[in-house]
Design a protein around this motif. Structure first.
Motif, mmCIF file in Angstrom:
data_model
loop_
_atom_site.group_PDB
_atom_site.id
_atom_site.type_symbol
_atom_site.label_atom_id
_atom_site.label_comp_id
_atom_site.label_asym_id
_atom_site.label_seq_id
_atom_site.Cartn_x
_atom_site.Cartn_y
_atom_site.Cartn_z
ATOM 1 N N VAL A 58 5.130 2.046 10.246
ATOM 2 C CA VAL A 58 4.907 0.939 9.603
ATOM 3 C C VAL A 58 3.845 1.100 8.561
ATOM 4 C CG1 VAL A 58 3.990 -1.445 9.969
ATOM 5 C CG2 VAL A 58 5.115 -0.283 12.051
ATOM 6 N N ALA A 59 4.374 0.623 7.349
ATOM 7 C CA ALA A 59 3.411 1.043 6.141
ATOM 8 C C ALA A 59 3.668 -0.220 5.186
ATOM 9 C CB ALA A 59 4.181 2.266 5.667
ATOM 10 N N ALA A 60 2.290 -0.398 4.487
ATOM 11 C CA ALA A 60 2.046 -1.203 3.403
ATOM 12 C C ALA A 60 1.552 -0.460 2.320
ATOM 13 C CB ALA A 60 1.158 -2.380 3.659
ATOM 14 N N GLN A 61 1.894 -0.544 1.180
ATOM 15 C CA GLN A 61 1.528 0.378 -0.075
ATOM 16 C C GLN A 61 1.624 -0.392 -1.307
ATOM 17 O OE1 GLN A 61 4.264 3.732 -0.876
ATOM 18 N NE2 GLN A 61 2.657 4.651 -1.936
ATOM 19 N N ARG A 62 0.545 -0.055 -1.997
ATOM 20 C CA ARG A 62 0.289 -0.847 -3.276
ATOM 21 C C ARG A 62 -0.136 0.004 -4.554
ATOM 22 N NH1 ARG A 62 -0.081 -6.466 -4.555
ATOM 23 N NH2 ARG A 62 -1.191 -6.873 -6.508
ATOM 24 N N ASN A 63 0.378 0.007 -5.664
ATOM 25 C CA ASN A 63 -0.084 0.457 -6.933
ATOM 26 C C ASN A 63 0.281 0.098 -8.117
ATOM 27 O OD1 ASN A 63 2.456 1.621 -7.395
ATOM 28 N ND2 ASN A 63 2.237 3.444 -6.099
#
Length: 843
Positions: free
Chosen positions: A479-484
């Protein structure tokens, strides 16, 4: 408890060093203490008093004292009691005295070690030294023995001398503390290892010196000595090299070869070593006959096919060993785990021939009683057992055991090289064994909340919970959440590699992504997409599998007027909408024969996949990918990896076309993908468009959609070039800046040499590489002269905070910008980036 070889060596050496004084005391050697007169004649003890105790309790003394109240004692009994108390090792001095009928025992305790410190050691690890000292009682909290410390100092000096360090200085320091305690410090000044300046062989007439010593670990200083350390003298290395010298001649038929003398000289400053060895080569022997005798179990002719030694061949011990090993392996595969093949040579020195009799002793046929797993604190036995190809209750098979080891190593749950399988006989049974599998688990999952950085994406914030071995079940959950700066992504994935007992895999993927390509070194547009997918995998053989994927996805494209390349705008306008819906399927075949998941050193990985959107999707297209990677073990210090990747995509079915109204040059453009407002049916001119300022244009959407194009360049492709910048470029309307738009054909190749022993860590590796590749618009556009190439070095490290990859490369083939006579750029060149690194991404 399993000990490292270094620890066992040190413990054995130190134990041997202090064994002599301990034996002498227990054997009755006269202690240094004197015995006070206890009376001119024997007497009966009415009571016993012990004086001088500080840390040791009186009960401990009475336990070892062979005298009790009511005993009659004399000088003989007193001497025996003294020997017993000295044998405990607790006391420095012991005196016996008599007060009336009371026996008085006065003792002086040895101090306790409060702290043991070792400094300055590099060649021998501190933990190995500390554990070795602890094994023989020289550790914190134990009783201090000065004689043992002196013996240990001498033994450590000898150990460093064996490693070629003759300038070593071992300085023990004992500091007294209150309450009868001491601090012990062992200061080590290792100095520099003596360098081998010359090696001389006397008597090698047939072969050149370089040929004979080619695989020696010892050698004179050369330009690679900083890495190989072959110029550092070591007694153990020299002994091994002389054994290799003996094998060299035996493998070439010199049965009478002998090493007559060996001399090692050292310079007065103990920095230079000179080695000389005298040898006698003898004569070459040939094989007169080879006979296979004994109980062969299998048909004799089947085993005779395994014979690598033949009559009239030059004798070779290596071929003879390969032959015996092949026969033993063949018998062990049918249950004879303890089979032996005894070669019995009959030497005819007059004719210089050898007759070889291979006597087969199969032993009992062995059944596996039990398969036992050790060291798997998280991974359940069931997960490991389903990878085993050696089963309980079946005949023992060495091939099945070897295959089981490879499958366990490829899980990725255990440290590289930590899977060991041993065969243990069952007590009281000659035809049963237990197969014991020992492993050392590594991190197979993580919970990360933190930052990552790469030159492509900049700073990345992410939260991710991933587990390749979820709750020890072998299932993969993430389960992942990524932001850039260019990406927002939320995803969930699940894979059960053993949905059925036969190995059927079942998994699911769900994700949503908001992607801004303008920050990704690619064409300037953005997209918002989401997908739901189901994955099914079916094993075919031990190394082959097929998989199928089916899913639905939605991709909404946003172009920017005046910034997005015109071909992308035209494709969107031809389709007539910004949102692409797709029913997607994928079929793949893979073959994986690598020997390890984390750090493979041999084996091949191949994968072929066909991905396509199904009829009825907004855009109908397919993509074919082929990946190949093979690891070639050159020697124990070098592993070569050759890698190749080919990708191609195109549309299928009828092309989509659309006629729209286009503004004349100098007039404002209609918004990209505007749809109906600019359609011909809405116009008023002769061509259906507005009069004067507009004209009609027919757009065709064909080929692979732009958002599925392949890209190349960067840390995971052709290193030395900026990420995604290789391949076709196109400028937006009224712009001279050309943006990478990718292509339908990708070809990438790489040759990489890994140095496993340069960094002795299972989590890190160093390599030197050459990368070649590029992306082309389609097959017709391919030109070998357009391939880009680079060479460099790389460091990859699975750090506790996340994987880190660093590479430095020099482009070997690149393209410079083209300028006109005024210096203006008419065609952009390649964007170079020699130093590239990523932190927090997979590699």
């Amino acid at each position: 408890m399993t000990r490292t070889p270094a620890r066992r060596l040190i413990a054995l050496a130190l134990a041997t060093a202090i064994a002599a004084p301990a034996w002498a005391q227990t054997a009755g050697q006269q202690p240094p203490a004197s015995v006070a007169p206890a009376g001119a004649s024997q007497f009966t003890v009415s009571d016993i008093r012990v004086d001088g105790l500080q840390r040791i309790g009186a009960g401990t003394v009475f336990t070892y004292l062979p005298i009790e109240r009511g005993d009659t004692v004399d000088q003989t009994r007193i001497g025996e009691a003294m020997r017993r108390l000295y044998g405990t090792g607790f006391f420095e001095d012991i005196r016996f005295a008599r007060q009336g009928d009371i026996l008085v025992v006065t003792v002086t305790e040895r101090p306790a070690i409060n702290r043991l410190t070792i400094t300055g050691n590099k060649d021998i690890k501190t933990e190995d030294l500390t554990r070795g000292l602890s094994d023989i009682g020289l550790s914190e909290g134990e009783t201090f023995d000065r004689l043992a410390l002196d013996r240990v100092t001498q033994e450590l000096t000898r150990q460093y001398n064996n490693r070629g360090k003759y300038n070593v200085a071992i300085t023990p320091t004992v500091s007294s503390l209150d309450r009868n305690r001491v601090d012990v410090t062992i200061a080590v000044e290792e100095g520099k290892a003596a360098k081998i300046r010359h090696i001389n062989l006397v008597g090698n007439e047939t072969f050149e010196f370089d040929d004979v010593t080619d695989n020696w670990e010892s050698g004179v200083s050369n330009w690679l000595s900083w890495y190989r350390r072959d110029d550092q003298y070591s007694k153990e290395k020299l002994s091994g090299d002389l054994e290799k010298l003996h094998n060299f001649y035996l493998d070439r038929g010199y049965v009478d070869f002998s090493i007559d003398s060996t001399q090692v000289a050292i310079s007065p400053d103990k920095r230079d070593m000179y080695i000389s060895a005298g040898i006698t080569e003898g004569e070459v022997y040939t094989i007169s006959s080879v006979e296979l005798t004994g109980d062969t179990v299998l048909p004799k002719e089947d085993l005779e096919r395994l014979l690598l030694v033949r009559a009239d061949q030059t004798f070779s011990r290596a071929l003879l060993e390969f032959t015996t090993d092949s026969i033993i392996a063949t018998l062990s595969n049918v249950g004879y785990a303890f089979a032996q093949v005894n070669p019995i040579p009959e030497v005819d020195r007059a004719n210089r021939t050898i007759a070889i009799n291979l006597q087969v002793v199969p032993g009992p046929r062995v059944n596996v009683r039990r398969v036992v797993f050790r060291g798997n604190t998280r991974t359940s036995d069931e997960v490991m057992r389903r990878e085993m190809r050696q089963f309980e209750g079946s005949w023992y098979s060495q091939a099945a055991v070897d295959r089981s080891k490879v499958r366990l190593q490829r899980l990725g749950y255990f440290e590289s090289g930590s899977v060991n399988i041993e065969t243990q006989p069952v007590p009281g049974s000659s035809d049963e064994v237990d197969v014991v599998v020992s492993v050392k688990e590594t991190t197979s999952g993580s919970f990360v909340f933190g930052l990552g950085y790469s030159q492509l994406s900049g700073m990345t914030t992410s939260i991710q919970l991933s587990q390749d071995n979820f709750l020890g079940s072998g299932n993969r959950v993430s389960v992942a959440a990524q932001r850039n700066v260019y990406l927002q992504r939320y995803s969930f994935s699940y894979m059960n590699p053993y949905f059925t007992d036969e190995g059927l895999q079942l998994g699911y993927n769900l994700w949503w992504r908001e992607f801004d390509n303008s920050e990704f070194n690619t064409a300037q547009y953005s997209s918002t997409s989401a997908a739901a997918q189901t994955i099914l995998g079916i094993p075919i053989t031990e190394t082959d599998s097929v998989s199928a994927l089916f899913g639905i996805d939605r991709n909404q494209i946003f172009a920017f007027p005046g910034s997005t390349p015109q071909s992308i705008v035209d494709y969107i306008d031809a389709i007539g909408q910004r949102t692409f819906h797709a029913w997607r399927g994928e079929l793949a075949w893979a073959r994986d024969s690598r020997n390890d998941f984390l750090q493979p050193t041999r084996g091949t990985l191949q994968r072929v996949s066909l991905e396509a959107t199904l009829p009825g999707s907004t855009a109908e297209y397919y993509k074919i990918n082929y990946e190949f990677s093979r690891y070639w073990p050159i020697n124990r210090a070098l592993v070569l990896n050759t890698r190749f990747e080919l990708g191609y995509g195109d549309s299928y079915g009828s092309d989509v076309s659309r006629t729209i109204c286009q503004s004349l040059p100098g007039q404002p453009l209609p918004p990209p993908g505007a749809g109906d407002p600019n359609d011909v049916p809405g116009g008023t001119g002769s061509d259906g468009c507005g009069p004067g300022s507009q004209f009609s244009r027919t757009l065709v959407a064909s080929g692979l959609p732009f958002f599925e194009n392949f890209y190349a360049g960067g840390a995971r492709s052709v290193r030395g070039f900026r990420d995604n910048t290789l391949g076709p470029r196109e400028a937006a309307f009224n712009s001279t800046f050309q943006q990478p738009i990718g292509g339908a054909l990708k070809t990438i190749g790489s040759v990489e040499m890994f140095f496993p022993q340069l960094i002795k860590s299972p989590a890190a590796r160093v390599s030197a590489f050459v990368d070649v590749g590029n992306v082309f618009k389609d097959v017709d556009a391919f030109e070998s002269s357009e391939l880009r190439a680079s060479a460099g070095i790389a460091l990859m490290w699975r750090a506790p905070v996340g994987p880190i990859s660093i590479s430095y490369s020099m482009p070997l083939r690149s393209k410079d910008a083209i300028r006109d006579e005024n210096g203006n750029i008419t065609q952009q060149g390649d964007e170079l980036e020699r130093l590239q690194f990523t932190f927090g991404g997979a590699f």
